[in-house]
Scaffold this motif. Sequence first.
Motif, PDB file in Angstrom:
ATOM      1  N   LYS A 108       0.735  -1.200  -0.032  1.00 36.59           N
ATOM      2  CA  LYS A 108       0.000   0.089   0.047  1.00 36.59           C
ATOM      3  C   LYS A 108       0.817   1.338  -0.027  1.00 36.59           C
ATOM      4  O   LYS A 108       0.628   2.347  -0.681  1.00 36.59           O
ATOM      5  N   ILE A 109       2.017   1.333   0.542  1.00 39.15           N
ATOM      6  CA  ILE A 109       2.876   2.359   0.696  1.00 39.15           C
ATOM      7  C   ILE A 109       3.479   2.603  -0.587  1.00 39.15           C
ATOM      8  O   ILE A 109       3.643   3.406  -1.135  1.00 39.15           O
ATOM      9  N   PHE A 110       4.393   1.486  -1.070  1.00 37.14           N
ATOM     10  CA  PHE A 110       5.253   1.427  -2.114  1.00 37.14           C
ATOM     11  C   PHE A 110       4.507   1.191  -3.549  1.00 37.14           C
ATOM     12  O   PHE A 110       5.137   1.816  -4.621  1.00 37.14           O
ATOM     13  N   GLY A 111       3.345   0.685  -3.578  1.00 38.25           N
ATOM     14  CA  GLY A 111       2.756   0.416  -4.848  1.00 38.25           C
ATOM     15  C   GLY A 111       2.417   1.732  -5.430  1.00 38.25           C
ATOM     16  O   GLY A 111       2.719   1.775  -6.701  1.00 38.25           O
ATOM     17  N   PRO A 112       1.437   2.605  -4.791  1.00 38.01           N
ATOM     18  CA  PRO A 112       1.143   3.759  -5.427  1.00 38.01           C
ATOM     19  C   PRO A 112       2.461   4.604  -5.891  1.00 38.01           C
ATOM     20  O   PRO A 112       2.438   5.222  -6.845  1.00 38.01           O
ATOM     21  N   PHE A 150       0.441  13.504  11.108  1.00 34.01           N
ATOM     22  CA  PHE A 150       0.908  12.546  12.019  1.00 34.01           C
ATOM     23  C   PHE A 150      -0.405  12.010  12.654  1.00 34.01           C
ATOM     24  O   PHE A 150      -0.442  10.726  13.001  1.00 34.01           O
ATOM     25  N   SER A 151      -1.648  12.561  12.344  1.00 34.43           N
ATOM     26  CA  SER A 151      -2.920  12.073  12.726  1.00 34.43           C
ATOM     27  C   SER A 151      -3.228  10.900  11.954  1.00 34.43           C
ATOM     28  O   SER A 151      -3.776   9.967  12.426  1.00 34.43           O
ATOM     29  N   PHE A 152      -2.707  11.113  10.635  1.00 41.68           N
ATOM     30  CA  PHE A 152      -3.239  10.029   9.737  1.00 41.68           C
ATOM     31  C   PHE A 152      -2.183   8.807  10.044  1.00 41.68           C
ATOM     32  O   PHE A 152      -2.516   7.532   9.935  1.00 41.68           O
ATOM     33  N   PHE A 153      -0.970   8.895  10.673  1.00 40.07           N
ATOM     34  CA  PHE A 153      -0.045   7.762  11.116  1.00 40.07           C
ATOM     35  C   PHE A 153      -0.815   7.080  12.312  1.00 40.07           C
ATOM     36  O   PHE A 153      -0.804   6.027  12.215  1.00 40.07           O
ATOM     37  N   ILE A 154      -1.367   7.966  13.212  1.00 39.18           N
ATOM     38  CA  ILE A 154      -1.929   7.258  14.296  1.00 39.18           C
ATOM     39  C   ILE A 154      -3.393   6.518  13.834  1.00 39.18           C
ATOM     40  O   ILE A 154      -3.544   5.428  14.261  1.00 39.18           O
ATOM     41  N   MET A 155      -4.099   6.948  12.823  1.00 38.50           N
ATOM     42  CA  MET A 155      -5.150   6.388  12.303  1.00 38.50           C
ATOM     43  C   MET A 155      -4.847   4.931  11.710  1.00 38.50           C
ATOM     44  O   MET A 155      -5.514   3.953  11.940  1.00 38.50           O
ATOM     45  N   GLY A 156      -3.694   4.877  10.953  1.00 35.37           N
ATOM     46  CA  GLY A 156      -3.403   3.887  10.307  1.00 35.37           C
ATOM     47  C   GLY A 156      -2.680   2.784  11.248  1.00 35.37           C
ATOM     48  O   GLY A 156      -3.069   1.546  11.388  1.00 35.37           O
ATOM     49  N   LEU A 163      -0.807  16.837  -0.038  1.00 32.82           N
ATOM     50  CA  LEU A 163      -0.711  16.323   1.299  1.00 32.82           C
ATOM     51  C   LEU A 163      -1.639  15.056   1.400  1.00 32.82           C
ATOM     52  O   LEU A 163      -1.569  14.175   2.192  1.00 32.82           O
ATOM     53  N   ALA A 164      -2.480  14.916   0.523  1.00 37.49           N
ATOM     54  CA  ALA A 164      -3.535  13.817   0.378  1.00 37.49           C
ATOM     55  C   ALA A 164      -2.533  12.586   0.241  1.00 37.49           C
ATOM     56  O   ALA A 164      -2.761  11.339   1.053  1.00 37.49           O
ATOM     57  N   GLY A 165      -1.663  12.645  -0.563  1.00 41.68           N
ATOM     58  CA  GLY A 165      -0.929  11.418  -0.856  1.00 41.68           C
ATOM     59  C   GLY A 165       0.149  11.169   0.481  1.00 41.68           C
ATOM     60  O   GLY A 165       0.311   9.967   0.646  1.00 41.68           O
ATOM     61  N   TRP A 166       0.492  12.182   1.222  1.00 46.86           N
ATOM     62  CA  TRP A 166       1.461  11.952   2.047  1.00 46.86           C
ATOM     63  C   TRP A 166       0.311  11.323   3.303  1.00 46.86           C
ATOM     64  O   TRP A 166       1.128  10.264   3.927  1.00 46.86           O
ATOM     65  N   CYS A 167      -0.827  11.815   3.454  1.00 42.71           N
ATOM     66  CA  CYS A 167      -1.481  11.088   4.407  1.00 42.71           C
ATOM     67  C   CYS A 167      -1.794   9.649   4.315  1.00 42.71           C
ATOM     68  O   CYS A 167      -1.723   8.788   4.924  1.00 42.71           O
TER      69      CYS A 167
END
Length: 417
Positions: free
Chosen positions: A148-152, A316-322, A255-259
């Motif tokens: 999911k991280i490296f594919g896109p 960072f909030s999206f990191f916590i979400m994951g 920003l969406a891609g980073w999230c």
Amino acid sequence: MGQSLFWRNKGLMTLLASQTISSLGDWLHILAVLTLAAFQLDASSLDMSFLMMSYALPVIVLGPVSGVLADRFDRKMIMFLSEIGRTLTVISCVYVSELWQLYVLLSLQSCFSSLFSPSKNGKLKELTSEAFLQQAVSISSIIDNTAKIFGPALGGIMVAAVSIHSVFFINAGAFLLSAVILFLLPRDAFQQTSNTPQDKTSALASIKEGFLFMKQTPLLLTGLFTACFVLFILQIGDSQAIILIRSFPGAPPELAGWCMAVSGAGMLLTAVTVGKRRISSYLLYFTLGACLLGIATGCVPFLGGLGIVGTALFIFSFFIMGAAFGLVHIPFQILVQTSVPVDYSGRVFGAIQSMTTLASILGMAGGGVLAELIGVSLAFLICGCLLIAAGLTTLIGKKMAESRRYFVTESNKGAQR
């Protein structure tokens, strides 16, 4: 010595190698399809929503059916045919000239993908001894989240370096390579040695058996409801995340891609951590995950006006979400693998795939409606509160559910290698 035995399991290593290539292929395909729709077929926002729905809807219908097939027929052959089917649909995307053709091909791709997952999960359990099952499930989850991280990212590089059509050919090659690797797997051991009464059971009755098995296991059923509810609320937020980002003054377009990337990294971290720990209470993981996810989701609407610091906290909030979602999803996968007999695993995983996909679709649809009614910021806040409430509710039934928990392992003894 134990670690050495795990990595010397040739059948398991072959399955994980195929899964790695197949997962990368899935994410490459999604990015290529979205790029094709947006930049060459001029798809609107509504068209893009329909595109994602065309991929998700077949899983709801075919999930339980795929599970029945995985329990009745050779899983190796089912996975092989799934990869061949995906290879053909990906190549067909090169010749698409209308959006409706892309809808049809993406639906077919979803049908073949729904065949792969229950068979892969059943084969994973069959090839892994009980002592290493939790580690195997964690590694399988690590593979999916790394893809999911490296594919896109890899897909984006390929789209920039070559044409979109070339990416489809490369993607088709990945699925074909996965199919070739699958040919090295052994046949299903339990199908070679047994001829169970389920072979004469109707398909509809077999689908019901998958749901009935979960109903008879309170902890498993609790985990399913928690996972589905978390997915439902999470998809409400995910479907509106780009709208929330757009409302922030000066927010960069990337920003969406980073999230998306840090969300996958958070879940990857959880997969690595959980794989090294013995799970003594699944419901505590479900509670902690739902509550952390609720806190992070409820906080993100308030970070938009804080400049660079706010942007950093938003990511960072999206990191916590994951990471928090991983605390629900990964222990639930381990729970299913350790509590379901190998000859039932296809039906149970098929039912779970259908239920979780339905929850995701309802969340996607509900997110737009809720945001239109009350605004996107308030929608995120309500979603956060609901997730916290779900986590606390899960704790209430902890003692009763875990006191009645049982794990069925007798039917696995002759099937594992």
